[in-house]
Every structure is written in structure tokens, then in C-alpha cells.
Design a protein around this motif. Structure first.
Motif, PDB file in Angstrom:
ATOM      1  N   GLU A 131      -0.815   1.088  -9.557  1.00 28.18           N
ATOM      2  CA  GLU A 131      -2.024   0.653  -8.856  1.00 28.18           C
ATOM      3  C   GLU A 131      -2.407  -0.760  -9.292  1.00 28.18           C
ATOM      4  O   GLU A 131      -2.814  -1.580  -8.480  1.00 28.18           O
ATOM      5  CB  GLU A 131      -3.160   1.640  -9.142  1.00 28.18           C
ATOM      6  CG  GLU A 131      -4.324   1.482  -8.208  1.00 28.18           C
ATOM      7  CD  GLU A 131      -5.324   2.612  -8.340  1.00 28.18           C
ATOM      8  OE1 GLU A 131      -6.528   2.292  -8.389  1.00 28.18           O
ATOM      9  OE2 GLU A 131      -4.923   3.788  -8.412  1.00 28.18           O
ATOM     10  N   ARG A 132      -2.229  -1.038 -10.569  1.00 28.74           N
ATOM     11  CA  ARG A 132      -2.561  -2.370 -11.093  1.00 28.74           C
ATOM     12  C   ARG A 132      -1.711  -3.442 -10.420  1.00 28.74           C
ATOM     13  O   ARG A 132      -2.227  -4.471  -9.964  1.00 28.74           O
ATOM     14  CB  ARG A 132      -2.343  -2.395 -12.609  1.00 28.74           C
ATOM     15  CG  ARG A 132      -2.628  -3.720 -13.230  1.00 28.74           C
ATOM     16  CD  ARG A 132      -2.411  -3.684 -14.716  1.00 28.74           C
ATOM     17  NE  ARG A 132      -2.642  -5.000 -15.274  1.00 28.74           N
ATOM     18  CZ  ARG A 132      -2.239  -5.373 -16.456  1.00 28.74           C
ATOM     19  NH1 ARG A 132      -1.596  -4.544 -17.242  1.00 28.74           N
ATOM     20  NH2 ARG A 132      -2.484  -6.584 -16.892  1.00 28.74           N
ATOM     21  N   THR A 133      -0.408  -3.208 -10.344  1.00 30.39           N
ATOM     22  CA  THR A 133       0.490  -4.172  -9.705  1.00 30.39           C
ATOM     23  C   THR A 133       0.173  -4.303  -8.218  1.00 30.39           C
ATOM     24  O   THR A 133       0.093  -5.406  -7.675  1.00 30.39           O
ATOM     25  CB  THR A 133       1.961  -3.746  -9.895  1.00 30.39           C
ATOM     26  OG1 THR A 133       2.252  -3.724 -11.294  1.00 30.39           O
ATOM     27  CG2 THR A 133       2.915  -4.684  -9.181  1.00 30.39           C
ATOM     28  N   GLY A 134      -0.014  -3.165  -7.557  1.00 25.91           N
ATOM     29  CA  GLY A 134      -0.332  -3.179  -6.135  1.00 25.91           C
ATOM     30  C   GLY A 134      -1.610  -3.936  -5.837  1.00 25.91           C
ATOM     31  O   GLY A 134      -1.662  -4.755  -4.911  1.00 25.91           O
ATOM     32  N   ASN A 135      -2.640  -3.668  -6.610  1.00 25.91           N
ATOM     33  CA  ASN A 135      -3.915  -4.360  -6.394  1.00 25.91           C
ATOM     34  C   ASN A 135      -3.788  -5.854  -6.649  1.00 25.91           C
ATOM     35  O   ASN A 135      -4.381  -6.666  -5.935  1.00 25.91           O
ATOM     36  CB  ASN A 135      -5.019  -3.747  -7.249  1.00 25.91           C
ATOM     37  CG  ASN A 135      -5.471  -2.406  -6.709  1.00 25.91           C
ATOM     38  OD1 ASN A 135      -5.416  -2.156  -5.502  1.00 25.91           O
ATOM     39  ND2 ASN A 135      -5.894  -1.529  -7.595  1.00 25.91           N
ATOM     40  N   PHE A 136      -3.006  -6.209  -7.656  1.00 25.98           N
ATOM     41  CA  PHE A 136      -2.760  -7.630  -7.932  1.00 25.98           C
ATOM     42  C   PHE A 136      -2.122  -8.292  -6.709  1.00 25.98           C
ATOM     43  O   PHE A 136      -2.541  -9.367  -6.271  1.00 25.98           O
ATOM     44  CB  PHE A 136      -1.850  -7.784  -9.155  1.00 25.98           C
ATOM     45  CG  PHE A 136      -1.440  -9.202  -9.424  1.00 25.98           C
ATOM     46  CD1 PHE A 136      -2.299 -10.075 -10.074  1.00 25.98           C
ATOM     47  CD2 PHE A 136      -0.195  -9.669  -9.008  1.00 25.98           C
ATOM     48  CE1 PHE A 136      -1.915 -11.396 -10.309  1.00 25.98           C
ATOM     49  CE2 PHE A 136       0.186 -10.984  -9.239  1.00 25.98           C
ATOM     50  CZ  PHE A 136      -0.678 -11.850  -9.894  1.00 25.98           C
ATOM     51  N   MET A 137      -1.128  -7.624  -6.141  1.00 21.99           N
ATOM     52  CA  MET A 137      -0.445  -8.176  -4.970  1.00 21.99           C
ATOM     53  C   MET A 137      -1.372  -8.240  -3.761  1.00 21.99           C
ATOM     54  O   MET A 137      -1.362  -9.220  -3.010  1.00 21.99           O
ATOM     55  CB  MET A 137       0.804  -7.349  -4.660  1.00 21.99           C
ATOM     56  CG  MET A 137       1.869  -7.461  -5.745  1.00 21.99           C
ATOM     57  SD  MET A 137       3.259  -6.340  -5.480  1.00 21.99           S
ATOM     58  CE  MET A 137       4.074  -7.186  -4.124  1.00 21.99           C
ATOM     59  N   LEU A 138      -2.171  -7.205  -3.574  1.00 21.46           N
ATOM     60  CA  LEU A 138      -3.076  -7.174  -2.424  1.00 21.46           C
ATOM     61  C   LEU A 138      -4.167  -8.231  -2.508  1.00 21.46           C
ATOM     62  O   LEU A 138      -4.699  -8.664  -1.490  1.00 21.46           O
ATOM     63  CB  LEU A 138      -3.700  -5.782  -2.278  1.00 21.46           C
ATOM     64  CG  LEU A 138      -2.731  -4.677  -1.863  1.00 21.46           C
ATOM     65  CD1 LEU A 138      -3.423  -3.325  -1.926  1.00 21.46           C
ATOM     66  CD2 LEU A 138      -2.139  -4.944  -0.490  1.00 21.46           C
ATOM     67  N   ARG A 147       0.833  -1.221   0.000  1.00 21.26           N
ATOM     68  CA  ARG A 147       0.000   0.000   0.000  1.00 21.26           C
ATOM     69  C   ARG A 147       0.863   1.265   0.000  1.00 21.26           C
ATOM     70  O   ARG A 147       0.576   2.223  -0.727  1.00 21.26           O
ATOM     71  CB  ARG A 147      -0.933   0.000   1.208  1.00 21.26           C
ATOM     72  CG  ARG A 147      -2.079  -0.957   1.073  1.00 21.26           C
ATOM     73  CD  ARG A 147      -3.088  -0.821   2.223  1.00 21.26           C
ATOM     74  NE  ARG A 147      -3.956  -1.962   2.249  1.00 21.26           N
ATOM     75  CZ  ARG A 147      -3.765  -3.061   2.979  1.00 21.26           C
ATOM     76  NH1 ARG A 147      -2.729  -3.148   3.779  1.00 21.26           N
ATOM     77  NH2 ARG A 147      -4.620  -4.057   2.931  1.00 21.26           N
ATOM     78  N   GLU A 148       1.914   1.275   0.810  1.00 19.83           N
ATOM     79  CA  GLU A 148       2.821   2.430   0.857  1.00 19.83           C
ATOM     80  C   GLU A 148       3.483   2.662  -0.500  1.00 19.83           C
ATOM     81  O   GLU A 148       3.614   3.809  -0.946  1.00 19.83           O
ATOM     82  CB  GLU A 148       3.906   2.215   1.920  1.00 19.83           C
ATOM     83  CG  GLU A 148       3.395   2.283   3.341  1.00 19.83           C
ATOM     84  CD  GLU A 148       4.434   1.830   4.357  1.00 19.83           C
ATOM     85  OE1 GLU A 148       5.640   1.728   4.014  1.00 19.83           O
ATOM     86  OE2 GLU A 148       4.042   1.559   5.510  1.00 19.83           O
ATOM     87  N   GLN A 149       3.895   1.583  -1.144  1.00 18.31           N
ATOM     88  CA  GLN A 149       4.537   1.696  -2.457  1.00 18.31           C
ATOM     89  C   GLN A 149       3.553   2.223  -3.503  1.00 18.31           C
ATOM     90  O   GLN A 149       3.929   3.009  -4.370  1.00 18.31           O
ATOM     91  CB  GLN A 149       5.107   0.338  -2.891  1.00 18.31           C
ATOM     92  CG  GLN A 149       6.207  -0.196  -1.996  1.00 18.31           C
ATOM     93  CD  GLN A 149       7.455   0.638  -2.055  1.00 18.31           C
ATOM     94  OE1 GLN A 149       7.976   0.925  -3.125  1.00 18.31           O
ATOM     95  NE2 GLN A 149       7.946   1.056  -0.902  1.00 18.31           N
ATOM     96  N   MET A 150       2.311   1.794  -3.403  1.00 19.72           N
ATOM     97  CA  MET A 150       1.281   2.296  -4.318  1.00 19.72           C
ATOM     98  C   MET A 150       1.039   3.786  -4.090  1.00 19.72           C
ATOM     99  O   MET A 150       1.011   4.568  -5.042  1.00 19.72           O
ATOM    100  CB  MET A 150      -0.046   1.535  -4.127  1.00 19.72           C
ATOM    101  CG  MET A 150      -0.067   0.160  -4.723  1.00 19.72           C
ATOM    102  SD  MET A 150      -1.570  -0.774  -4.306  1.00 19.72           S
ATOM    103  CE  MET A 150      -2.876   0.324  -4.786  1.00 19.72           C
ATOM    104  N   GLU A 151       0.885   4.158  -2.825  1.00 21.08           N
ATOM    105  CA  GLU A 151       0.591   5.552  -2.494  1.00 21.08           C
ATOM    106  C   GLU A 151       1.721   6.495  -2.887  1.00 21.08           C
ATOM    107  O   GLU A 151       1.484   7.636  -3.267  1.00 21.08           O
ATOM    108  CB  GLU A 151       0.288   5.685  -0.998  1.00 21.08           C
ATOM    109  CG  GLU A 151      -1.037   5.051  -0.610  1.00 21.08           C
ATOM    110  CD  GLU A 151      -1.225   4.920   0.897  1.00 21.08           C
ATOM    111  OE1 GLU A 151      -0.380   5.429   1.659  1.00 21.08           O
ATOM    112  OE2 GLU A 151      -2.228   4.298   1.303  1.00 21.08           O
ATOM    113  N   SER A 152       2.949   6.007  -2.823  1.00 18.99           N
ATOM    114  CA  SER A 152       4.094   6.844  -3.183  1.00 18.99           C
ATOM    115  C   SER A 152       4.371   6.827  -4.680  1.00 18.99           C
ATOM    116  O   SER A 152       5.240   7.540  -5.157  1.00 18.99           O
ATOM    117  CB  SER A 152       5.343   6.391  -2.425  1.00 18.99           C
ATOM    118  OG  SER A 152       5.758   5.112  -2.889  1.00 18.99           O
ATOM    119  N   GLY A 153       3.629   5.997  -5.416  1.00 15.64           N
ATOM    120  CA  GLY A 153       3.809   5.931  -6.866  1.00 15.64           C
ATOM    121  C   GLY A 153       4.982   5.058  -7.298  1.00 15.64           C
ATOM    122  O   GLY A 153       5.345   5.045  -8.464  1.00 15.64           O
TER     123      GLY A 153
END
Length: 90
Positions: free
Chosen positions: A46-53, A36-42
Motif C-alpha cells: 500500500e505504501r508503494t502504491g500510494n507513493f506512485m498514485l 490500484r489493481e496491484q495494490m488490491e491484489s497484494g
């Protein structure tokens, strides 16, 4: 505990003795917080982050474990930074 890299005794894959040398890098909660932190910091999309989450905990932790082992063995200072053991450069 599972060994991330070379085992002290090759035939032993898991060890149930807690050692002062053991460090927990990530649990599922910490791994998801990092994503989430990596997504928020860019830093990750978002696609990769959501996949991981959306990954089950077991799969997410396996991916983090694999990445940690790769960094540990890469010789780029990750092991030293994680353990606080730096070679004497004198």
C-alpha cells in the motif's frame, strides 16, 4: 510519439507520423488503474502504491516508460508478447 528504444534515424527524437506499428502501452489513467489493481491484489505494498498514485502524471509515466524499456530490452519475451511477433522455433 517518442521512441522507447533505438530510433530509426538517430537525429530524430520524436516523430509526429502515426504508424500502424505504434502501440500505446499506458496513459496516466491506465497506469494508475494498474497500480490500484496491484495494490488490491497484494502484489505491491500500500505504501508503494500510494507513493506512485501521488506522483504527478508526467513522473508516473516516465517511471512506466523506463520500466517498459528495461523489459523490452531484457530479452525475456516482453517485446514478442507485446507485438505478437514470436521467433520461429522450428
Amino acid at each position: 510519439m517518442r521512441y522507447l528504444t533505438k530510433r530509426l534515424i538517430p537525429d530524430i527524437e520524436e516523430d509526429y507520423v502515426v504508424s500502424p506499428q505504434v502501440a500505446v502501452f499506458f496513459d496516466a489513467t491506465g497506469a494508475r488503474a494498474m497500480v490500484r489493481e496491484q495494490m488490491e491484489s497484494g502484489k505491491i505494498s500500500e505504501r508503494t502504491g500510494n507513493f506512485m498514485l501521488e506522483m504527478p502524471d508526467r513522473d508516473l509515466l516516465a517511471a512506466f516508460r523506463h520500466s517498459t524499456v528495461e523489459l523490452w530490452n531484457a530479452g525475456i519475451g516482453f517485446k514478442e508478447a507485446a507485438t505478437g511477433r514470436y521467433p520461429d522455433n522450428s
